[in-house]
Design an enzyme around this catalytic site. Sequence first.
Site, PDB file in Angstrom:
ATOM      1  N   GLN A   6      -5.330  -0.746  -4.101  1.00  0.00           N
ATOM      2  CA  GLN A   6      -5.965  -1.884  -4.784  1.00  0.00           C
ATOM      3  C   GLN A   6      -6.848  -1.432  -5.950  1.00  0.00           C
ATOM      4  O   GLN A   6      -6.918  -2.094  -6.982  1.00  0.00           O
ATOM      5  CB  GLN A   6      -6.769  -2.688  -3.756  1.00  0.00           C
ATOM      6  N   CYS A  60      -1.934  -3.243   6.501  1.00  0.00           N
ATOM      7  CA  CYS A  60      -1.980  -1.943   7.194  1.00  0.00           C
ATOM      8  C   CYS A  60      -3.276  -1.799   7.984  1.00  0.00           C
ATOM      9  O   CYS A  60      -3.337  -1.050   8.947  1.00  0.00           O
ATOM     10  CB  CYS A  60      -1.747  -0.775   6.235  1.00  0.00           C
ATOM     11  N   HIS A 115      -5.375  -6.344   3.632  1.00  0.00           N
ATOM     12  CA  HIS A 115      -4.406  -5.253   3.774  1.00  0.00           C
ATOM     13  C   HIS A 115      -3.780  -5.300   5.159  1.00  0.00           C
ATOM     14  O   HIS A 115      -4.471  -5.092   6.153  1.00  0.00           O
ATOM     15  CB  HIS A 115      -5.104  -3.913   3.539  1.00  0.00           C
ATOM     16  N   CYS A 131       0.847  -1.181   0.000  1.00  0.00           N
ATOM     17  CA  CYS A 131       0.000   0.000   0.000  1.00  0.00           C
ATOM     18  C   CYS A 131       0.886   1.235   0.000  1.00  0.00           C
ATOM     19  O   CYS A 131       1.889   1.304   0.703  1.00  0.00           O
ATOM     20  CB  CYS A 131      -0.979  -0.010   1.162  1.00  0.00           C
ATOM     21  N   GLU A 132       0.487   2.208  -0.819  1.00  0.00           N
ATOM     22  CA  GLU A 132       1.352   3.383  -0.974  1.00  0.00           C
ATOM     23  C   GLU A 132       1.231   4.352   0.191  1.00  0.00           C
ATOM     24  O   GLU A 132       2.017   5.274   0.304  1.00  0.00           O
ATOM     25  CB  GLU A 132       1.039   4.093  -2.295  1.00  0.00           C
ATOM     26  N   HIS A 133       0.249   4.149   1.062  1.00  0.00           N
ATOM     27  CA  HIS A 133       0.097   5.077   2.180  1.00  0.00           C
ATOM     28  C   HIS A 133       0.979   4.699   3.351  1.00  0.00           C
ATOM     29  O   HIS A 133       1.442   5.560   4.090  1.00  0.00           O
ATOM     30  CB  HIS A 133      -1.369   5.118   2.635  1.00  0.00           C
ATOM     31  N   HIS A 134       1.195   3.404   3.558  1.00  0.00           N
ATOM     32  CA  HIS A 134       1.970   2.969   4.728  1.00  0.00           C
ATOM     33  C   HIS A 134       3.164   2.108   4.362  1.00  0.00           C
ATOM     34  O   HIS A 134       3.942   1.739   5.231  1.00  0.00           O
ATOM     35  CB  HIS A 134       1.056   2.182   5.679  1.00  0.00           C
TER      36      HIS A 134
HETATM   37 ZN   LIG Z   1      -2.143   1.329   3.998  1.00  0.00          ZN
END
Ligand SMILES: [Zn+2]
Length: 213
Positions: A143, A173, A171, A102-105
């Site tokens: 995703q 995260c 996920h 995931c690109e956020h975490h």
């Molecule tokens: Zn994430």
Amino acid sequence: MAKKNLKTVIENGHSEGYEKIDLYNYKNVDKLSEHYAAILKLIGEDPGREGLLKTPDRVAKSIQFLTHGYQLDPVEMLNSAKFKEDYREMVIVKDIEIYSMCEHHMIPFIGKAHVAYIPNGYITGLSKIARVVDAFARRLQVQERLTTQIKDCIQETLKPLGVAVVIEAQHLCMMMRGVQKQNSVTTTSDFTGAFRRVETREEFIHLIGTKLH
Ligand SMILES: [Zn+2]
């Protein structure tokens, strides 16, 4: 396949009966490694203790493997095995494993992709479908975008009568941090052409849900 900057490193472990295959650009390893050593300090670790001595180096190689999709060209992959063929029925490749991040975490999400298309004069090698999924998955992703990129790539390159992509993923995260939901699965889907028709889409959904093997 355009592995522009990456080097495939094969380390033989004959005595243990396996070959270790790694993929990284050795030019970036030192710099990444320095940053990871700094991160270890910042989280309160001692990068000098025995167990961590090689960790920055390992992580530097590992992060490059986990994101090696940036070096791949999925359009080229499909074109490299594009064959003229008059088959005009649904082709499904299901249960393609997904390992993405995931690109956020920058924490993994893992699951399965199911991909179908209805050829319109051209087919591609079945393994290429799985490779295209991997080329987009091995990047920093969400995703939703992953689903759409796979669909667009197949649609634009093979110009079939329709493409369907369904991805189910968990996920980490969400599981390890944040809301800490351990069993939730996220499903995304995207369709073009013939798959926008309810009957075709239902046939696809039915076929990916059936255990034939
Ligand atoms: Zn994430």
